[in-house]
Design a protein around this motif. Structure first.
Motif, mmCIF file in Angstrom:
data_model
loop_
_atom_site.group_PDB
_atom_site.id
_atom_site.type_symbol
_atom_site.label_atom_id
_atom_site.label_comp_id
_atom_site.label_asym_id
_atom_site.label_seq_id
_atom_site.Cartn_x
_atom_site.Cartn_y
_atom_site.Cartn_z
ATOM 1 N N ALA A 109 0.939 -1.112 -0.009
ATOM 2 C CA ALA A 109 -0.048 -0.044 0.194
ATOM 3 C C ALA A 109 0.924 1.347 -0.112
ATOM 4 N N SER A 110 1.952 1.161 0.851
ATOM 5 C CA SER A 110 2.923 2.374 0.768
ATOM 6 C C SER A 110 3.567 2.554 -0.579
ATOM 7 N N VAL A 111 3.816 1.531 -1.418
ATOM 8 C CA VAL A 111 4.372 1.575 -2.706
ATOM 9 C C VAL A 111 3.326 2.364 -3.513
ATOM 10 N N LEU A 112 2.019 1.806 -3.473
ATOM 11 C CA LEU A 112 1.051 2.303 -4.158
ATOM 12 C C LEU A 112 0.594 3.558 -4.130
ATOM 13 N N ASP A 113 1.058 4.362 -2.883
ATOM 14 C CA ASP A 113 0.821 5.642 -2.498
ATOM 15 C C ASP A 113 2.100 6.543 -2.955
ATOM 16 N N GLY A 114 3.136 5.737 -3.354
ATOM 17 C CA GLY A 114 4.161 6.512 -3.753
ATOM 18 C C GLY A 114 4.947 6.826 -2.808
ATOM 19 N N GLU A 115 5.281 6.195 -1.708
ATOM 20 C CA GLU A 115 5.765 6.458 -0.290
ATOM 21 C C GLU A 115 6.602 5.034 0.097
ATOM 22 N N PRO A 116 7.588 4.560 -0.546
ATOM 23 C CA PRO A 116 8.216 3.309 -0.228
ATOM 24 C C PRO A 116 9.298 3.448 1.123
ATOM 25 N N PHE A 117 9.557 4.456 1.280
ATOM 26 C CA PHE A 117 10.222 4.946 2.729
ATOM 27 C C PHE A 117 9.239 5.287 3.836
ATOM 28 N N ARG A 118 7.955 4.962 3.877
ATOM 29 C CA ARG A 118 7.235 5.096 4.821
ATOM 30 C C ARG A 118 7.575 4.819 6.195
ATOM 31 N N ARG A 119 7.399 5.373 7.068
ATOM 32 C CA ARG A 119 7.586 4.852 8.620
ATOM 33 C C ARG A 119 7.026 3.375 8.772
#
Length: 195
Positions: A109-119
């Motif tokens: 889901a974080s990759v889908l949102d464009g945030e692969p470095f999410r906490r």
């Protein structure tokens, strides 16, 4: 990236993880119901047993016989512990797959949102590495059951247990650990605060 495809994949991963976990538990429980029945033991001849590619001087006790063309023994009067431990690799791997599916959902889901470095992503990937090691190590459990069966029927010196461990899961875990470190470093280098 097709967002619909990724969303579908998230649901597929969760469903597959749940099925694997339930199957692993059910398979182990089914093994417990097979007590007093037969159990198959993958073995290799012990030292001095093989002569000109033939088994020599091997007398099998009652309730023990060769199964199929490969060198495996079918032993009767199995115990509950022998049956469960013989299937424990599937149990552990299924549970690991279930937990991995829970970790992969937020990661995808974080990759889908464009945030692969999410906490939390570095920790998720690190836990995936741990699960790969645990699942890979579980391959030794049927060997423990086989050793117990050979000891019970007095064939420990005649046959040895065929090892079933593979080095591939440990290599995969090393790559996942490196990925976790890379994601953690990328997160700290990210210019977006709180990400």
């Amino acid at each position: 990236m097709n967002r619909t495809f990724v969303r579908v994949m998230i649901y597929v991963v969760r469903f597959a993880g749940a099925v694997a976990a339930v199957w692993g538990v059910a398979y182990a429980i089914n093994g417990a119901t097979q007590a007093e029945g037969s159990i198959t033991v993958q073995v290799s001849p012990g030292p001095g047993v093989v002569d000109s590619l033939r088994l020599t001087g091997v007398e099998l006790p009652p309730g023990v016989g060769f199964r199929g063309a490969d060198l495996s023994l079918q032993v009767w009067k199995s115990t509950v512990i022998e049956q469960v431990v013989a299937r424990a690799d599937v149990l552990v791997s299924g549970l690991c797959a279930g937990v991995a599916a829970l970790l992969l959902g937020p990661l995808l889901a974080s990759v889908l949102d464009g945030e692969p470095f999410r906490r939390g992503n570095p920790a998720r990937v690190a836990w995936l590495a741990v699960l790969v090691v645990v699942s890979g190590s579980a391959g030794a459990l049927p060997g423990l059951a086989s050793a117990a069966v050979l000891g019970r029927v007095g064939l420990t010196g005649t046959f040895v247990v065929t090892p079933a461990l593979s080095w591939l899961p440990f290599v995969g875990a090393a790559f996942l650990s490196a990925l976790a470190v890379a994601i953690g470093a990328g997160r700290h280098a990210s210019p977006v605060p709180g990400r």
